[in-house]
Design an enzyme around this catalytic site. Structure first.
Site, PDB file in Angstrom:
ATOM      1  N   LYS A   9       0.833  -1.199   0.000  1.00  0.00           N
ATOM      2  CA  LYS A   9       0.000   0.000   0.000  1.00  0.00           C
ATOM      3  C   LYS A   9       0.878   1.263   0.000  1.00  0.00           C
ATOM      4  O   LYS A   9       2.111   1.173   0.210  1.00  0.00           O
ATOM      5  CB  LYS A   9      -0.918  -0.036   1.233  1.00  0.00           C
ATOM      6  CG  LYS A   9      -1.912  -1.205   1.220  1.00  0.00           C
ATOM      7  CD  LYS A   9      -2.781  -1.184   2.468  1.00  0.00           C
ATOM      8  CE  LYS A   9      -3.728  -2.360   2.512  1.00  0.00           C
ATOM      9  NZ  LYS A   9      -4.603  -2.333   3.704  1.00  0.00           N
ATOM     10  N   TYR A  49     -11.947  -2.964  -3.143  1.00  0.00           N
ATOM     11  CA  TYR A  49     -12.500  -3.004  -1.781  1.00  0.00           C
ATOM     12  C   TYR A  49     -14.028  -3.037  -1.774  1.00  0.00           C
ATOM     13  O   TYR A  49     -14.646  -2.691  -0.761  1.00  0.00           O
ATOM     14  CB  TYR A  49     -11.969  -1.820  -0.969  1.00  0.00           C
ATOM     15  CG  TYR A  49     -10.547  -2.041  -0.480  1.00  0.00           C
ATOM     16  CD1 TYR A  49     -10.237  -3.109   0.375  1.00  0.00           C
ATOM     17  CD2 TYR A  49      -9.511  -1.200  -0.856  1.00  0.00           C
ATOM     18  CE1 TYR A  49      -8.945  -3.326   0.822  1.00  0.00           C
ATOM     19  CE2 TYR A  49      -8.206  -1.410  -0.403  1.00  0.00           C
ATOM     20  CZ  TYR A  49      -7.940  -2.480   0.434  1.00  0.00           C
ATOM     21  OH  TYR A  49      -6.655  -2.691   0.884  1.00  0.00           O
ATOM     22  N   ASN A 112      -1.701  -0.205   7.415  1.00  0.00           N
ATOM     23  CA  ASN A 112      -1.168  -1.542   7.706  1.00  0.00           C
ATOM     24  C   ASN A 112      -0.334  -2.132   6.562  1.00  0.00           C
ATOM     25  O   ASN A 112      -0.151  -3.337   6.468  1.00  0.00           O
ATOM     26  CB  ASN A 112      -2.280  -2.479   8.188  1.00  0.00           C
ATOM     27  CG  ASN A 112      -3.334  -2.722   7.132  1.00  0.00           C
ATOM     28  OD1 ASN A 112      -3.207  -2.230   6.009  1.00  0.00           O
ATOM     29  ND2 ASN A 112      -4.356  -3.477   7.473  1.00  0.00           N
ATOM     30  N   HIS A 115      -1.621  -5.452   1.452  1.00  0.00           N
ATOM     31  CA  HIS A 115      -2.839  -6.261   1.282  1.00  0.00           C
ATOM     32  C   HIS A 115      -2.446  -7.648   0.770  1.00  0.00           C
ATOM     33  O   HIS A 115      -1.553  -7.777  -0.048  1.00  0.00           O
ATOM     34  CB  HIS A 115      -3.759  -5.600   0.242  1.00  0.00           C
ATOM     35  CG  HIS A 115      -4.821  -6.525  -0.254  1.00  0.00           C
ATOM     36  ND1 HIS A 115      -6.013  -6.717   0.416  1.00  0.00           N
ATOM     37  CD2 HIS A 115      -4.855  -7.362  -1.321  1.00  0.00           C
ATOM     38  CE1 HIS A 115      -6.734  -7.621  -0.227  1.00  0.00           C
ATOM     39  NE2 HIS A 115      -6.052  -8.023  -1.292  1.00  0.00           N
ATOM     40  N   GLU A 126      -8.935 -10.961  -7.647  1.00  0.00           N
ATOM     41  CA  GLU A 126      -8.054  -9.796  -7.521  1.00  0.00           C
ATOM     42  C   GLU A 126      -6.951  -9.814  -8.575  1.00  0.00           C
ATOM     43  O   GLU A 126      -6.600  -8.762  -9.127  1.00  0.00           O
ATOM     44  CB  GLU A 126      -7.471  -9.755  -6.106  1.00  0.00           C
ATOM     45  CG  GLU A 126      -8.545  -9.439  -5.074  1.00  0.00           C
ATOM     46  CD  GLU A 126      -8.080  -9.492  -3.614  1.00  0.00           C
ATOM     47  OE1 GLU A 126      -8.868  -9.092  -2.747  1.00  0.00           O
ATOM     48  OE2 GLU A 126      -6.952  -9.950  -3.346  1.00  0.00           O
TER      49      GLU A 126
END
Ligand code: IDP
Length: 149
Positions: A9, A49, A112, A115, A126
């Site tokens: 990310k 998402y 965080n 992913h 994905e």
């Protein structure tokens, strides 16, 4: 061979953790078959998402993902989906075990770092969302006989 989708990310890229993340997956014995640094469109972030679209954090999560480049990757190997999730650690970095990526480098759930697909079916969805078939390499590392019986 099983495949998973991982995305470093914006915070992981900004914090210079690209090499560290790749190193951990390589060291484990997984094979990189797709890799690109990219700026994410709002449409792609929202599709990715989609499952969270009713959650209160959806808007800020999408804004965050499109705020700065990400590294999209496809990794291959036996059991790679579940194993990569273990290497990444729990969603909240404060609960993630030391030794995991989030446990070692993160302090907040909205930052965080990375992913990872949560199931084989999610990984397939994905991978096709983020990569064209021709962007993936079909190859086998020469150390395969030293990784698998
Ligand atoms: P995962 O990334 O560990 O699979 P998910 O529950 O699928 O976790 O959530 C997707 C992402 O949404 C998380 O990685 C995190 O960035 C963000 N997120 C999840 N829960 C919260 C929250 O309560 N506040 C802010 N962001 C959240």
């Amino acid at each position: 061979m099983e495949r998973t989708f991982l995305m470093i990310k914006p915070d992981g890229v900004q914090r210079n953790l690209i090499g560290e993340v790749i190193k951990r997956l390589e060291n484990k014995g997984f094979t990189l078959v797709g890799l690109k640094l990219m700026s994410v469109s709002q449409e792609l972030a929202e599709k990715h998402y989609d499952v969270h679209k009713e959650r209160p954090f959806f808007g800020s999560l999408v804004d965050f993902i499109i705020s700065s480049p990400v590294v999209a990757m496809v990794w291959e190997g036996e059991g790679v989906v579940a194993s990569a999730r273990k290497i990444i650690g729990a969603t909240d970095p404060l609960s993630a075990e030391p030794g995991t990526i989030r446990g070692d480098y993160g302090v907040s759930i909205g930052r965080n770092l990375i992913h990872g697909s949560d199931a084989i079916e999610t990984a397939q969805r994905e991978i096709s969302l983020w990569f064209k078939e021709e962007e993936l390499c079909h190859w086998q590392t020469t150390i395969t006989p030293w990784l698998y019986e």
